[in-house]
Design a protein around this motif. Sequence first.
Motif, PDB file in Angstrom:
ATOM      1  N   UNK A   1       4.643  -9.259   2.843  1.00 14.32           N
ATOM      2  CA  UNK A   1       4.852  -8.223   1.834  1.00 14.32           C
ATOM      3  C   UNK A   1       6.164  -7.497   2.093  1.00 14.32           C
ATOM      4  N   UNK A   2       6.220  -6.262   1.634  1.00 14.53           N
ATOM      5  CA  UNK A   2       7.412  -5.458   1.845  1.00 14.53           C
ATOM      6  C   UNK A   2       8.400  -5.567   0.712  1.00 14.53           C
ATOM      7  N   UNK A   3       9.331  -4.630   0.689  1.00 18.24           N
ATOM      8  CA  UNK A   3      10.365  -4.603  -0.332  1.00 18.24           C
ATOM      9  C   UNK A   3      11.644  -4.071   0.296  1.00 18.24           C
ATOM     10  N   UNK A   4      12.769  -4.586  -0.146  1.00 16.77           N
ATOM     11  CA  UNK A   4      14.056  -4.157   0.386  1.00 16.77           C
ATOM     12  C   UNK A   4      14.514  -2.898  -0.343  1.00 16.77           C
ATOM     13  N   UNK A   5      14.777  -1.861   0.442  1.00 17.69           N
ATOM     14  CA  UNK A   5      15.282  -0.597  -0.094  1.00 17.69           C
ATOM     15  C   UNK A   5      16.469  -0.174   0.762  1.00 17.69           C
TER      16      UNK A   5
ATOM     17  N   UNK B   1      14.149  -3.676   5.085  1.00 16.84           N
ATOM     18  CA  UNK B   1      12.838  -4.146   4.664  1.00 16.84           C
ATOM     19  C   UNK B   1      11.809  -3.054   4.979  1.00 16.84           C
ATOM     20  N   UNK B   2      11.130  -2.584   3.947  1.00 12.61           N
ATOM     21  CA  UNK B   2      10.163  -1.502   4.122  1.00 12.61           C
ATOM     22  C   UNK B   2       8.791  -1.913   3.593  1.00 12.61           C
TER      23      UNK B   2
ATOM     24  N   UNK C   1       9.054 -16.288  -2.178  1.00 11.06           N
ATOM     25  CA  UNK C   1       8.546 -17.001  -1.002  1.00 11.06           C
ATOM     26  C   UNK C   1       7.152 -16.521  -0.623  1.00 11.06           C
ATOM     27  N   UNK C   2       6.940 -15.216  -0.701  1.00 15.69           N
ATOM     28  CA  UNK C   2       5.618 -14.665  -0.381  1.00 15.69           C
ATOM     29  C   UNK C   2       4.553 -15.215  -1.336  1.00 15.69           C
TER      30      UNK C   2
END
Length: 459
Positions: free
Chosen positions: A282-286, A290-291, A333-334
Motif C-alpha cells: 500500500x502507501x502513496x507518494x507525497x 512513500x507514506x 503493481x500493488x
Amino acid sequence: MDAHVLEAAAALRLIDADLAAARMQMALSLGWHIVIACFGVGMPAITLLAEWRGHRTGDDHYRLLARRWARAMGVLFAVGAVSGTILSFEMGLLWPGLMGTFGEVIGLPFSLEGIAFFIEAIFLGIYLYAWDRLPPVKHMLSGIPIVLAGVASAFFVVTANAWMQQPTGFLLRDGRVVAVDPWAAMFNPATPPQTVHMILAAFMVAGFGMASVYAVAMLRGRRDRYHRLGLLLPLTVAAIVTPAQIGVGDWAAHFVADFQPVKLAAMEGVFRTGRGVPLHLGGVVVDGEMRYAVEIPHGLSLLARWDPDAVVQGLDQVPPGDWPPVNVVHWAFQVMVGVGFALLGLAAWLGVAWWRRREPPRSRWFLRAAALSGAAAALALEAGWIVTEVGRQPWIVFGVMRTSDAVNPAPGLVYGFALVSAVYVVLTVATVHVLRRLARDLPVPVAPQERDASGHEVV
C-alpha cells in the motif's frame, strides 16, 4: 511578455496535450485489445479440451460447451482483428519517430505475427464450418493450428514490446540505425520472462473469464451438469496456470531488478538507494516520500536479490526528468500482485476441495468468488501492462528514444483520441450484445436424471 515567448509557450502546451492524447489513445487501444487477444490465446485450447473430453467420454454436455465456445471464439476473433488493425495503424500514425527510425529493427516480429494471424483465421474457418462435415478426430485436429497460431501471435507481438524494454540488434551512428540484426532484436533479454508471463496471463484471463459466466448462472439456480462442467473445465485450466504465473512473475521481477532498476524503484516507491530496503504494502507518494505504507523490513532487498541486506537502487540515481509517475506504477503493481494472490487462493480452494471430495466446493461464497474471478484476472492483466509500459517512461525505447521524440508532431491528436474512444464504445456494446445472443441460441441438452419431480428439464 514578448509575443514570441507567449506563442512558444502556447505551442508547448499544444505539444504536451497532443502527446498526452497519443499516449491515452494507445493505452485505450492496447488495454481493450489485450483482453480480447487473451481469449484468442487461451480459449481455443480450452474449447479443444472440451471437445476432446466429449468424444472420449461420450458426454454431450462437453460437446455443446465446445460448440458454443467455438462460436464465441469466432466473434472474439473478428472483434480482435478490428482492434488489432486499429493498433497497427496507430503505431505508424501516432509514433512515426519510433517506426521511422526503428522499423527495420522490429519489423520481423510483426511480419511473423501476420503469418500466424492468417493461419489462425484459415483454420478457425475450417473448425467452425466443418463441425458436421469432418470426422470427429479430423475436426479436433483442425483446431490444433488455431491453438498454436494464437500462442505464436502473442509471442511475436510481445517480443516487439520486450525490445522496447531492452533494445538490442542494432547500432546507432550519428543518429542513424546501422548493423541491424532483427533476430537479435526479437530475442532480446526481456523476451523470455515477458512472453511467458503474457501467455500464462492469457490463459488465466480466458479460463477465469469463461468460468465466471457459468458461476453467475449457477448462483441464479442453474446447477445442472452442463453449467457445472462449464464452470469446472475452464476454472481448472486457470487454477493450474495460476501458481506457475506467480513463479514467472517472480522471475520477471528479478529481471526488472537487474535490467530496469528505475522501474523497480517506482514499483516500490524507493527514492533513496540503500541496503536492507523494506517492501511497501500500500502507501502513496507525497512530496517525494512513500507514506501510509505497511513496511516489511528488508523485504524488497530479499525479494530482489535473495539477500536481506542487498543494495537496492533508488530514484535518486537518475534525474527527476527520467522518473516514471511513481504513484501510478506503484499502485498498478500493488493491484497486480494482490489480485494474483487472490486468484491463487481461489485456485487453492478448488484444489483442496477436489482433493478431498473429487468435486468443486458447493459454497455460494466459492461461486461468488468464481463469478468475480474473470473481471479480477482482466484487472490484474491491465495493471501488469500499466507497470510494464508506464514504468518505462519517459522512454519509448528504453534508454535510446524518449516518448516525446517519437510522437507525431502534427496538431489535433486530441480529436483522434475522441474518435477512437467512440469506436471502442460501439465495439464494446456490439460485442456484448452478440455474445449474449449467442448464449441464448442453442438449447441445452439435459440427461434424463436432470429433471425435477414434474419431469421438466433443469436448465
